[in-house]
Write an enzyme that holds these catalytic residues in place. Structure first.
Site, mmCIF file in Angstrom:
data_model
loop_
_atom_site.group_PDB
_atom_site.id
_atom_site.type_symbol
_atom_site.label_atom_id
_atom_site.label_comp_id
_atom_site.label_asym_id
_atom_site.label_seq_id
_atom_site.Cartn_x
_atom_site.Cartn_y
_atom_site.Cartn_z
ATOM 1 N N PHE A 1 0.702 -1.298 0.055
ATOM 2 C CA PHE A 1 -0.252 0.049 0.099
ATOM 3 C C PHE A 1 0.808 1.175 0.011
ATOM 4 O O PHE A 1 1.770 1.482 0.827
ATOM 5 C CB PHE A 1 -0.720 0.107 1.296
ATOM 6 N N ASP A 2 0.528 2.079 -0.905
ATOM 7 C CA ASP A 2 0.935 3.497 -0.676
ATOM 8 C C ASP A 2 0.371 4.091 0.273
ATOM 9 O O ASP A 2 -0.657 3.808 0.930
ATOM 10 C CB ASP A 2 0.698 4.212 -2.188
ATOM 11 N N VAL A 3 0.963 5.448 0.703
ATOM 12 C CA VAL A 3 0.276 5.922 1.925
ATOM 13 C C VAL A 3 -0.511 7.241 1.510
ATOM 14 O O VAL A 3 -1.657 7.233 1.559
ATOM 15 C CB VAL A 3 1.314 6.334 2.826
ATOM 16 N N THR B 1 -3.683 7.503 -0.735
ATOM 17 C CA THR B 1 -4.225 6.088 -0.694
ATOM 18 C C THR B 1 -4.780 5.653 0.680
ATOM 19 O O THR B 1 -6.194 5.499 0.415
ATOM 20 C CB THR B 1 -3.023 5.000 -1.332
ATOM 21 N N ASP C 1 -2.293 5.586 -5.779
ATOM 22 C CA ASP C 1 -3.029 6.937 -6.420
ATOM 23 C C ASP C 1 -2.079 7.219 -7.572
ATOM 24 O O ASP C 1 -2.663 7.969 -8.331
ATOM 25 C CB ASP C 1 -3.480 7.613 -5.426
#
Length: 228
Positions: free
Chosen positions: A9-11, A14, A182
């Site tokens: 996961f990107d932070v 997102t 994103d």
């Protein structure tokens, strides 16, 4: 049968609402500096900041230079070149670290996924800032590890970033790994360059005008549950 096992996961934009955090940090910075902040000035900073991060992704500027130059250029544009750029960056960074508002359904999503999947964070953000935000949002415990470009010595979308991540994940399997983010130029391009499937989180329905194609596209985070 689960299609994937490892979720990266990107932070920002997102899991976290970075736009809200950024705006509040800029507002507080200008209060600290006793300077007026108009909507036009904030929009200028936002565009300038995004431009520098895109340059960073392709190796055209270093992270230390980026962090200070964006404020140098901002205050020069405003006619306030007397402002100490390095001090402005430190003040901004402190305020940004306080911004940990999650995207809608982010907490529900990682709560639902945690029992059956291995969740990791992959971010180009500043290490101290990202770690504080994750801790303050009480989501650290959902992730097996947090991979930050500043620590790894490589950034998304470089294949080296994902190679370093893969080396630190036990029994890493590309075919069972999914990148969620994103940014087409960072998350999705990086996934493509390392032969990983990807999910483009696109809540605003932005038209993809690049050559970078995600494996999947979602507009709401919970839609990810139908993919994995």
């Amino acid at each position: 049968m689960m299609r994937y096992q490892t979720l990266l996961f990107d932070v920002d934009d997102t899991l976290f609402d970075f736009q809200a955090a950024e705006k509040q940090a800029v507002i507080h910075l200008f209060q600290d500096l006793n300077l007026p902040l108009s909507s036009e000035t904030y929009a200028y900073y936002h565009q300038l900041n995004e431009s520098f991060w895109r340059q960073y992704e392709v190796g055209q500027i270093t992270r230390p230079a980026l962090l200070v130059k964006r404020f140098h250029d901002l205050f020069a544009h405003m006619g306030h070149s007397e402002v100490d750029d390095s001090r402005a960056e430190r003040l901004y960074r402190d305020h940004l670290a306080e911004g940990h508002e999650l995207e809608p359904d982010a907490l529900q999503l990682i709560t639902d996924l945690k029992p059956n999947y291995e969740l990791y964070v992959v971010t180009n953000g500043v290490a101290a800032t990202q770690r504080k935000r994750l801790a303050d949002a009480h989501v650290n415990g959902y992730f097996e590890n947090v991979f930050i470009s500043e620590v790894l010595g490589a950034q998304k979308p470089e294949p080296e970033f994902f190679e370093l991540v893969a080396d630190q994940i036990p029994n890493f399997d590309k075919s069972k790994t999914l990148v969620i983010g994103d940014s087409l130029t960072s998350d999705i391009k990086g996934a493509n360059g390392f032969d990983l499937d990807s999910v483009w989180f696109n809540p605003n329905g932005v038209n993809n005008q690049t050559d970078t194609q995600p494996t999947y596209e979602i507009s709401k985070l919970l839609e990810l549950e139908t993919i994995v």
